[in-house]
Design a protein around this motif. Sequence first.
Motif, mmCIF file in Angstrom:
data_model
loop_
_atom_site.group_PDB
_atom_site.id
_atom_site.type_symbol
_atom_site.label_atom_id
_atom_site.label_comp_id
_atom_site.label_asym_id
_atom_site.label_seq_id
_atom_site.Cartn_x
_atom_site.Cartn_y
_atom_site.Cartn_z
ATOM 1 N N ASP A 312 0.846 -1.185 0.000
ATOM 2 C CA ASP A 312 0.000 0.000 0.000
ATOM 3 C C ASP A 312 0.888 1.244 0.000
ATOM 4 O OD1 ASP A 312 1.060 -0.053 2.526
ATOM 5 O OD2 ASP A 312 -0.839 -0.475 3.544
ATOM 6 N N ARG A 313 0.288 2.397 0.225
ATOM 7 C CA ARG A 313 1.058 3.643 0.182
ATOM 8 C C ARG A 313 2.154 3.658 1.246
ATOM 9 N NH1 ARG A 313 -2.074 9.284 0.002
ATOM 10 N NH2 ARG A 313 -2.670 8.314 -1.989
ATOM 11 N N LYS A 314 1.849 3.155 2.442
ATOM 12 C CA LYS A 314 2.829 3.171 3.520
ATOM 13 C C LYS A 314 4.016 2.276 3.192
ATOM 14 C CE LYS A 314 3.232 2.465 8.529
ATOM 15 N NZ LYS A 314 2.500 2.083 9.771
ATOM 16 N N LEU A 315 3.747 1.056 2.710
ATOM 17 C CA LEU A 315 4.837 0.153 2.361
ATOM 18 C C LEU A 315 5.619 0.670 1.157
ATOM 19 C CD1 LEU A 315 3.266 -3.395 2.850
ATOM 20 C CD2 LEU A 315 4.997 -2.271 4.256
ATOM 21 N N MET A 316 4.927 1.346 0.239
ATOM 22 C CA MET A 316 5.631 1.907 -0.910
ATOM 23 C C MET A 316 6.599 3.006 -0.477
ATOM 24 S SD MET A 316 4.046 3.282 -4.517
ATOM 25 C CE MET A 316 3.344 1.654 -4.839
ATOM 26 N N GLN A 317 6.200 3.831 0.460
ATOM 27 C CA GLN A 317 7.100 4.852 0.983
ATOM 28 C C GLN A 317 8.309 4.214 1.667
ATOM 29 O OE1 GLN A 317 4.482 7.115 3.508
ATOM 30 N NE2 GLN A 317 3.765 8.436 1.839
ATOM 31 N N ARG A 318 8.083 3.115 2.344
ATOM 32 C CA ARG A 318 9.187 2.397 2.981
ATOM 33 C C ARG A 318 10.153 1.846 1.938
ATOM 34 N NH1 ARG A 318 8.019 -3.221 6.054
ATOM 35 N NH2 ARG A 318 10.156 -4.044 6.084
ATOM 36 N N CYS A 319 9.623 1.308 0.858
ATOM 37 C CA CYS A 319 10.482 0.797 -0.205
ATOM 38 C C CYS A 319 11.256 1.920 -0.873
ATOM 39 C CB CYS A 319 9.639 0.049 -1.237
ATOM 40 S SG CYS A 319 8.944 -1.516 -0.654
ATOM 41 N N VAL A 320 10.629 3.079 -1.039
ATOM 42 C CA VAL A 320 11.320 4.220 -1.634
ATOM 43 C C VAL A 320 12.490 4.644 -0.748
ATOM 44 C CG1 VAL A 320 11.091 6.670 -2.216
ATOM 45 C CG2 VAL A 320 9.343 5.037 -2.955
ATOM 46 N N ARG A 321 12.295 4.649 0.569
ATOM 47 C CA ARG A 321 13.398 5.001 1.479
ATOM 48 C C ARG A 321 14.540 4.004 1.349
ATOM 49 N NH1 ARG A 321 9.075 6.221 5.092
ATOM 50 N NH2 ARG A 321 9.296 4.169 6.060
ATOM 51 N N MET A 322 14.216 2.715 1.269
ATOM 52 C CA MET A 322 15.263 1.707 1.110
ATOM 53 C C MET A 322 15.976 1.873 -0.226
ATOM 54 S SD MET A 322 13.850 -1.862 2.775
ATOM 55 C CE MET A 322 12.221 -1.859 2.004
ATOM 56 N N ALA A 323 15.216 2.229 -1.270
ATOM 57 C CA ALA A 323 15.825 2.425 -2.587
ATOM 58 C C ALA A 323 16.788 3.610 -2.580
ATOM 59 C CB ALA A 323 14.733 2.632 -3.638
#
Length: 337
Positions: A312-323
């Motif tokens: 979802d949006r929250k997990l996507m933001q987390r993935c963006v931070r890791m990227a």
Amino acid sequence: MANGASTAPGGPGLSFPPETFAKLSPGPFLHAHLKQQDPVRANGRSPEQFRKPTINTGSLTHSNGSAVVRVGDTAIVCGVRAEILLASDIPQPPKDDVETDDLVEDLGLLVPNLELSTGCSPAHLPGNAPGTLAQSLSYRILSLLNSSNLISPSDLSIQYAEPEAEEDQPTDEFKTVTKAYWTLYIDILCIALDGNAFDAAWAAVLAALQNTSLPMAWWDPDREAIFCSPLASEAHKLQLNGLPISSTFAVFSTASPLKRREDVESWILADPDGFEEDLCRETLTVVVATERSEQNPGGIIRLEKTGGAVIDRKLMQRCVRMAKNRCSDWDSALRGC
């Protein structure tokens, strides 16, 4: 369970190595690793841990640029070959006084082609016809090359200062005319595949383009032809507008038709290997630019999501931070090559 041991009640103990457990029940095998108090994947990495990349450039001496990229057991070779496209051979050549960012895409000046070598993985055995994976990866690489404005049209054009007056009337006034363009054929060969082919292939393309040198070329008005200098000292490096870095994530989930939604467990796995890719039905690729320029302002360039509804949006933001954190590893590797 994580160690591959099993005991039959009321009978003698029965055990088998983890490799056998992984082949017989791959899903439960990975689940047994991830559900521990400190989750660890079957390959020994934590869920958010990426594999360390290694890059070597200039290995192909007969190409304009080349690179070999290895990420875990995934190995990619990329070579760049430059050829001249005469403006006179273009049916509707662009006007010299108008330069757009879409010129490279409109003229097809970047031509990537990815192949999976025979035996690079168990799924690619001798005699197998080319599958859709290679075609899909080639298309994704071409799309990202064009949308990221990685290469400026001016860096691929061969220009000539043409006198504006007649030949018998000397003048100091000239107009710049584009006589030809460099077309870059980017050949990518996957010699070993253990998951996450796109990230490794894209990194190989970046490294090979960074290593690419174009000969000094000029237009000879007397012979009406393009000539290139054979001297390596007169060649110039291809300039890239930033370094877009790709990071892929996969979702492992215990969802099934018999499970309630609140009982479903899921984990985000960074840089999935081949074993994990076969068990995951949802992926997310984040492309982040590490440099800022007029053509490439940096930040998120592309998000590609396939399958599932866990991210979802929250997990996507987390993935963006890791990227974004991952960019430093690739940036160091690319700058050091």
